[in-house]
Scaffold this motif. Structure first.
Motif, PDB file in Angstrom:
ATOM      1  N   LEU A 160      45.718  16.546   5.392  1.00 16.23           N
ATOM      2  CA  LEU A 160      46.933  15.772   5.655  1.00 16.23           C
ATOM      3  C   LEU A 160      47.009  14.660   4.615  1.00 16.23           C
ATOM      4  N   ASP A 161      48.070  14.686   3.837  1.00 18.92           N
ATOM      5  CA  ASP A 161      48.270  13.683   2.783  1.00 18.92           C
ATOM      6  C   ASP A 161      49.121  12.566   3.368  1.00 18.92           C
ATOM      7  N   VAL A 162      48.499  11.410   3.512  1.00 18.12           N
ATOM      8  CA  VAL A 162      49.203  10.281   4.117  1.00 18.12           C
ATOM      9  C   VAL A 162      49.613   9.270   3.044  1.00 18.12           C
ATOM     10  N   ASP A 163      49.481   9.657   1.787  1.00 14.76           N
ATOM     11  CA  ASP A 163      49.920   8.775   0.699  1.00 14.76           C
ATOM     12  C   ASP A 163      51.424   8.964   0.522  1.00 14.76           C
ATOM     13  N   ILE A 164      52.174   8.127   1.203  1.00 17.77           N
ATOM     14  CA  ILE A 164      53.628   8.313   1.276  1.00 17.77           C
ATOM     15  C   ILE A 164      54.309   7.988  -0.051  1.00 17.77           C
ATOM     16  N   HIS A 165      53.811   6.955  -0.742  1.00 20.20           N
ATOM     17  CA  HIS A 165      54.483   6.550  -1.983  1.00 20.20           C
ATOM     18  C   HIS A 165      53.978   7.302  -3.214  1.00 20.20           C
ATOM     19  N   GLY A 166      52.729   7.769  -3.157  1.00 18.63           N
ATOM     20  CA  GLY A 166      52.195   8.458  -4.345  1.00 18.63           C
ATOM     21  C   GLY A 166      51.458   9.732  -3.974  1.00 18.63           C
ATOM     22  N   PRO A 167      52.147  10.643  -3.257  1.00 22.46           N
ATOM     23  CA  PRO A 167      51.431  11.845  -2.805  1.00 22.46           C
ATOM     24  C   PRO A 167      51.014  12.724  -3.977  1.00 22.46           C
ATOM     25  N   ILE A 196      61.128   5.009  -0.293  1.00 18.37           N
ATOM     26  CA  ILE A 196      61.225   3.543  -0.292  1.00 18.37           C
ATOM     27  C   ILE A 196      61.310   3.093   1.165  1.00 18.37           C
ATOM     28  N   TRP A 197      60.164   2.957   1.783  1.00 16.87           N
ATOM     29  CA  TRP A 197      60.096   2.620   3.210  1.00 16.87           C
ATOM     30  C   TRP A 197      59.218   1.408   3.418  1.00 16.87           C
ATOM     31  N   ARG A 198      59.565   0.647   4.461  1.00 20.67           N
ATOM     32  CA  ARG A 198      58.702  -0.446   4.893  1.00 20.67           C
ATOM     33  C   ARG A 198      57.720   0.069   5.944  1.00 20.67           C
TER      34      ARG A 198
END
Ligand SMILES: Nc1ncnc2c1ncn2[C@@H]1O[C@H](COP(=O)(O)OP(=O)(O)OP(=O)(O)O)[C@@H](O)[C@H]1O
Ligand SMILES: [Mg+2]
Length: 288
Positions: A71-78, A125-127
């Motif tokens: 599971l890749d949880v790197d949302i900004h730099g998957p 682009i999420w907070r």
């Protein structure tokens, strides 16, 4: 009898949100019961090879016959889909709340936000709160089936993503901490170890990546420094699971999305990766 007053709409909306969160958390607990070992890979420090270690460990465990998911949880730099050769594939939605991961080489199942974006250039682009909800949904609605290992690739830092995973995956087996052998890396990595300890999560071991470079004449060069993996292992009383050398072929294999140790089985890095998987498996599987 007078009619019972209905709560105002904003309260009803809030109750509905909380109900949904409870329902998702229940689904997560049910999903996680079908996975024996859940391991997060973290570092604190960026660019030290977390994703490479996650992908390689997943391939190596699968090569040992284990059923593995990432599971890749790197949302900004998957980077997992690219590294694991599944870029461009799409997870199948069997139902809005049942998403089937894609399958990488050696049968490793993969789920990542990158598999849901319209193209590779689209940024997310999420907070924090939106990221937390998204990770909760990923954990609740991904249909992993029965797995021996779920590896979670985390972004650098000790913020929203790391906290969300540790809090939602209640019976996390532990974390693997990746560092490079520089004091600057150590300085940041100790924060990740303290983060895990504060949250009551076991540190399964340290992986020192980019440990040294072997020149064609056989001489070893310690590009980033020496001994940090050993220092961390000693200071925190945890095993040093591997020391993976720098090897330009690693970067090329990752760019091509192929398992490095299959392509270059005789390299020292491949031997370290396979040894890492063997050590980790014998440690966690001995504990039940
Ligand atoms: N031992 C190594 N030798 C050569 N290249 C490596 C090695 N380990 C990782 N790399 C390469 O270094 C780059 C960074 O690795 P990776 O993306 O795994 O780091 P990361 O810690 O996940 O980064 P981020 O903090 O951005 O998530 C990648 O291009 C990867 O292929
Ligand atoms: Mg990464």
């Amino acid at each position: 009898m007078g009619q019972q007053a209905q709560p105002p709409p904003y309260v009803r909306a809030r109750i509905e949100v909380l109900r949904k969160i409870r329902e998702q958390e229940q689904r997560i607990a049910e999903n996680m019961k079908r996975i024996r070992y859940k391991i997060a890979v973290l570092s604190g420090k960026g660019g030290v090879g977390k994703s490479f270690v996650t992908a390689s460990l997943a391939f190596a465990l699968a090569n040992m016959g284990r059923r593995v998911g990432v599971l890749d949880v790197d949302i900004h730099g998957p980077s997992i889909p690219k590294m694991m050769g599944v870029e461009g594939q799409q997870p199948e939605a069997k139902a809005p709340d049942r998403i089937v991961p894609v399958t990488a080489p050696l049968g490793v199942k993969v789920m990542s936000i990158a598999l849901m974006l319209p193209d590779a250039r689209t940024p997310v682009i999420w907070r924090g709160p939106v990221k937390t909800s998204f990770i909760r949904e990923l954990l609740a609605y991904t249909d992993w089936g029965e797995l021996d290992y779920l590896l979670v690739d985390l972004p650098p830092g000790t913020g929203d993503e790391q906290l969300t995973v540790v809090q939602l995956v209640r019976n996390l087996t532990g974390v693997i901490v990746v560092t490079i052998p520089s004091q600057v890396s150590k300085y940041v990595v100790v924060k990740a170890i303290s983060f895990a300890e504060k949250l009551g999560t076991r540190v399964l071991g340290i992986v020192e990546n980019m440990s040294y470079f072997v020149c064609p004449d056989g001489s070893r060069h310690y590009i980033f420094g020496q001994g940090v993996g050993e220092e961390l292992a000693r200071e925190y009383g945890v095993p040093l699971l591997a020391r993976i050398p720098l090897d330009p072929r690693i970067s090329r294999a990752a760019d091509e999305g192929v398992p490095f140790f299959l392509k270059y089985p005789d390299s020292p890095a491949a031997r370290e990766i396979l040894e890492l998987a063997r050590r980790l498996a014998s440690s966690v599987e001995a504990d039940g």
